[in-house]
Design a protein around this motif. Structure first.
Motif, PDB file in Angstrom:
ATOM      1  N   UNK A 533     -44.224  31.094 -15.969  1.00  0.00           N
ATOM      2  CA  UNK A 533     -43.110  30.538 -15.209  1.00  0.00           C
ATOM      3  C   UNK A 533     -42.339  31.680 -14.572  1.00  0.00           C
ATOM      4  N   UNK A 534     -41.403  31.329 -13.699  1.00  0.00           N
ATOM      5  CA  UNK A 534     -40.630  32.345 -13.001  1.00  0.00           C
ATOM      6  C   UNK A 534     -39.569  32.949 -13.916  1.00  0.00           C
ATOM      7  N   UNK A 535     -39.086  34.120 -13.518  1.00  0.00           N
ATOM      8  CA  UNK A 535     -38.032  34.786 -14.264  1.00  0.00           C
ATOM      9  C   UNK A 535     -38.560  35.894 -15.152  1.00  0.00           C
ATOM     10  N   UNK A 536     -37.653  36.553 -15.819  1.00  0.00           N
ATOM     11  CA  UNK A 536     -37.991  37.676 -16.687  1.00  0.00           C
ATOM     12  C   UNK A 536     -38.761  37.192 -17.907  1.00  0.00           C
ATOM     13  N   UNK A 548     -47.889  56.061 -39.708  1.00  0.00           N
ATOM     14  CA  UNK A 548     -46.466  55.837 -39.476  1.00  0.00           C
ATOM     15  C   UNK A 548     -46.005  54.755 -40.435  1.00  0.00           C
ATOM     16  N   UNK A 549     -44.811  54.952 -41.014  1.00  0.00           N
ATOM     17  CA  UNK A 549     -44.372  54.036 -42.060  1.00  0.00           C
ATOM     18  C   UNK A 549     -43.778  52.736 -41.545  1.00  0.00           C
ATOM     19  N   UNK A 550     -43.721  52.556 -40.243  1.00  0.00           N
ATOM     20  CA  UNK A 550     -43.304  51.279 -39.673  1.00  0.00           C
ATOM     21  C   UNK A 550     -44.069  51.083 -38.376  1.00  0.00           C
ATOM     22  N   UNK A 551     -44.076  49.866 -37.881  1.00  0.00           N
ATOM     23  CA  UNK A 551     -44.846  49.564 -36.673  1.00  0.00           C
ATOM     24  C   UNK A 551     -44.292  50.331 -35.476  1.00  0.00           C
ATOM     25  N   UNK A 552     -45.193  50.910 -34.703  1.00  0.00           N
ATOM     26  CA  UNK A 552     -44.815  51.438 -33.396  1.00  0.00           C
ATOM     27  C   UNK A 552     -44.842  50.291 -32.389  1.00  0.00           C
ATOM     28  N   UNK A 553     -43.944  50.364 -31.408  1.00  0.00           N
ATOM     29  CA  UNK A 553     -43.799  49.242 -30.489  1.00  0.00           C
ATOM     30  C   UNK A 553     -43.937  49.677 -29.033  1.00  0.00           C
ATOM     31  N   UNK A 554     -44.529  48.789 -28.243  1.00  0.00           N
ATOM     32  CA  UNK A 554     -44.553  48.917 -26.786  1.00  0.00           C
ATOM     33  C   UNK A 554     -43.778  47.742 -26.224  1.00  0.00           C
ATOM     34  N   UNK A 555     -42.660  48.031 -25.591  1.00  0.00           N
ATOM     35  CA  UNK A 555     -41.828  46.977 -25.006  1.00  0.00           C
ATOM     36  C   UNK A 555     -42.431  46.536 -23.676  1.00  0.00           C
ATOM     37  N   UNK A 556     -42.643  45.225 -23.524  1.00  0.00           N
ATOM     38  CA  UNK A 556     -43.292  44.670 -22.331  1.00  0.00           C
ATOM     39  C   UNK A 556     -42.280  43.839 -21.545  1.00  0.00           C
ATOM     40  N   UNK A 557     -42.187  44.114 -20.264  1.00  0.00           N
ATOM     41  CA  UNK A 557     -41.351  43.299 -19.377  1.00  0.00           C
ATOM     42  C   UNK A 557     -42.104  43.032 -18.082  1.00  0.00           C
ATOM     43  N   UNK A 558     -41.854  41.882 -17.526  1.00  0.00           N
ATOM     44  CA  UNK A 558     -42.412  41.501 -16.232  1.00  0.00           C
ATOM     45  C   UNK A 558     -41.650  40.301 -15.707  1.00  0.00           C
ATOM     46  N   UNK A 559     -41.727  40.068 -14.438  1.00  0.00           N
ATOM     47  CA  UNK A 559     -41.003  38.966 -13.824  1.00  0.00           C
ATOM     48  C   UNK A 559     -41.969  38.057 -13.092  1.00  0.00           C
ATOM     49  N   UNK A 560     -41.965  36.794 -13.483  1.00  0.00           N
ATOM     50  CA  UNK A 560     -42.786  35.815 -12.772  1.00  0.00           C
ATOM     51  C   UNK A 560     -42.100  35.374 -11.488  1.00  0.00           C
ATOM     52  N   UNK A 561     -42.848  35.293 -10.400  1.00  0.00           N
ATOM     53  CA  UNK A 561     -42.298  34.902  -9.102  1.00  0.00           C
ATOM     54  C   UNK A 561     -43.110  33.752  -8.526  1.00  0.00           C
ATOM     55  N   UNK A 562     -42.497  33.031  -7.591  1.00  0.00           N
ATOM     56  CA  UNK A 562     -43.211  31.963  -6.891  1.00  0.00           C
ATOM     57  C   UNK A 562     -44.162  32.563  -5.872  1.00  0.00           C
TER      58      UNK A 562
END
Length: 562
Positions: A533-536, A548-562
């Motif tokens: 859907x549209x939006x962030x 590593x003693x805790x999870x490593x993270x990759x932050x994912x962002x994208x924006x859906x457009x029409x």
């Protein structure tokens, strides 16, 4: 016989005068050149840039003298033998001037370089009731880095002695002056034991308080030295070149006060200079390379830094201001573009949360600021070569979150987009040091709830911790790749790689990683974004492994457009 009687007193007078001469306390610039090298290689030439060097200066490596060549008052070279870099570790480098004392410490990493860096949170310790400043030094001279926290709730310093494996002992408490907002560690009385100077404000006035060290991590009762108004930050240097360390403090709202040292841990009356409006951050360096120390302060109300050129006798010229991002808070000096000239790096607390970089021209002036987005609120900023590639990187904690940002340097004065790591709650201050002796710089942070988090550098490294896909039409796809690498000497297990978060259904991942990753090996994580859907749209990839003693993270962002 008469000529002999005349010559002897003259020779005695000359000899006595020569013995009475003192050399300045030298200052080492950050970084060393090179500042890291792979273990097991051949010997090499180390270049040390700084201020106050003399013909008899000697570069010490872990306390042992190296064969040293005097190039100029601002540069030395030294020969480091292959035996000194045979195994991974971190060496302390100082410069010693006969009759002039010992410089600040800089650290040299013996390690394999890598393009990325990663940190795990190894321990959390209660450091103080209400911690204000986090300091780092080897205060008990055992070759292991210790941590010090000034505590404004009970007017003390809490010392956590390092065990050399990334852990620290229980706090040892010594009283200091009232409300110690900031501090600096140095040997003010020349006895080879580190002392502590803090800002303080007893009921009778406002002062700088000096606590002489006992050499075992404890400190003697403090002595107070008056300043005109509330002191905010403190720094040290030999501003008059007499071989005795002096103290500089910022005085709100627009002064910097200089207290010349007597060499025995006491100081002369403060002399103050105008230094911009809303002073806070403070740093010292020789910006015009004339062998005389200068001062820079942040001027928050002017959106600038104020540079005060030193005259070499402990006095300073009128400030010259250079624009920064809005509300500059802290400042560090370092050569971030590898031209041998000190630059300025400033953390601004508002105006979009910026880092301002001002490259130095070498004559005491600075170029226009270039800004980078970083963490949101006022906090410290530190510079060091985190990944051993010979380029200075930046570390910025965020008091409003539980993250710390690292900006890897490109070596030309520019910096990459930040990667983020969990640092403990509301980190306000951070220091860089090798706390477990493996040759890799680790991080320690002080949180606003007064806990200290130690983040050991991991051997499991993600090439990025942030992926932004930008605009993608609904139903369309976009892909990106991240690399997971093992930069250690032993295999580690890969436990799980997964996608989670509010919009996890819009993201998928595949990878070439097996159940283990061998030393020196890498695998690829392919991430696909298909907005529904549209939006962030946001999600997180979590990588769990045994390194590593805790999870490593990759932050994912994208924006859906029409």
């Amino acid at each position: 016989m008469k000529p002999s009687r005349c010559i002897f007193p003259l020779m005695l007078l000359i000899t006595t005068a020569a013995l009475a001469q003192t050399n300045p306390v030298p200052l080492i610039n950050n970084p060393l050149v090179p500042d890291a090298i792979a273990p097991g290689g051949a010997g090499f030439t180390l270049t040390v840039n700084g201020t106050g060097f003399v013909a008899s200066s000697v570069v010490d490596w872990n306390g042992s003298a190296l064969a040293t060549t005097f190039v100029s008052s601002s540069q030395l070279t030294a020969t480091v033998p292959s035996s000194a870099i045979a195994t991974a570790g971190t060496a302390s480098v100082t410069v010693v001037n006969p009759s002039g004392g010992t410089s600040n410490v800089d650290y040299f990493d013996i390690r394999q370089s890598f393009t990325a860096v990663s940190f795990g949170q190894s321990s959390v310790t209660d450091g103080a009731s209400q911690g204000a400043a986090l300091l780092m030094a080897d205060v008990n001279n055992d070759g292991k880095l210790d941590l010090l926290i000034t505590d404004i709730s009970d007017s003390s310093v809490n010392v956590l002695l390092g065990n050399g494996d990334g852990t620290f002992g229980a706090p040892m408490i010594s009283p200091v002056g009232y409300f110690p907002l900031a501090g600096v560690i140095a040997d003010f009385n020349g006895d080879g034991k580190l002392d502590l100077a803090t800002t303080c404000g007893p009921d009778s006035g406002v002062d700088v308080c000096v606590s002489l060290g006992n050499g075992d991590g404890t400190f003697q009762p403090y002595a107070a030295f008056a300043v005109p108004n509330i002191p905010y930050t403190v720094a040290t240097g030999d501003f008059n070149g007499d071989g005795k360390l002096d103290i500089a403090v910022t005085i709100y709202p627009n002064l910097v006060s200089i207290l010349l040292g007597n060499g025995d841990g006491t100081f002369q009356n403060a002399v103050s200079y105008t230094a911009g409006n809303g002073v806070n951050g403070l740093a010292v360096g020789d910006f015009n390379r004339d062998g005389k120390l200068d001062i820079v302060t942040t001027a928050r109300l002017d959106a600038a830094v104020a540079v005060l050129i030193g005259n070499g006798d402990g006095s300073f010229q009128a400030p010259v201001e250079y624009a920064t991002a809005d509300s500059p808070y802290t400042v560090v000096t370092a050569d971030v573009n590898q031209d041998g000239i000190l630059d300025l790096v400033i953390k601004a607390s508002t105006g979009g949360a910026k880092i301002s970089v001002l490259l130095g021209n070498g004559d005491g002036t600075f170029q226009a600021h270039h800004d980078y987005s970083s963490q949101n609120n006022a906090g410290s900023i530190s510079a060091g070569d985190l990944n051993g590639d010979g380029k200075l990187d930046l570390v910025v904690p965020d008091p409003s979150s539980s993250e710390i940002a690292t900006h890897l340097g490109n070596g030309n004065g520019t910096f990459q987009h930040p990667n983020y790591f969990f640092s403990g709650r509301f980190a306000s201050d951070a220091v860089i040091g090798d706390f477990n002796g493996d040759g890799r710089f680790d991080l320690a942070t002080l949180s606003t709830n007064s806990t200290v988090s130690v983040m050991l550098q991991a051997t499991s490294v993600l090439s990025t911790t942030v992926v932004n896909f930008g605009d993608v039409p609904v139903g369309g796809t976009s892909t990106s790749k991240a690399k997971l690498s093992n930069i250690g000497n032993t295999v580690f297990r890969i436990k799980q790689i997964s996608v989670s978060g509010e919009d996890a259904a819009d993201y998928t991942e595949t990878h070439t990683c097996g159940s283990t990753l061998s030393a020196g090996a890498s695998c690829t994580i392919t991430i696909t974004f298909k907005p529904s859907s549209t939006g962030l749209r946001t999600a997180t990839i979590k990588v769990r492994d045994s390194a590593v003693d805790r999870a490593q993270e990759i932050s994912l962002t994208g924006t859906g457009t029409n």
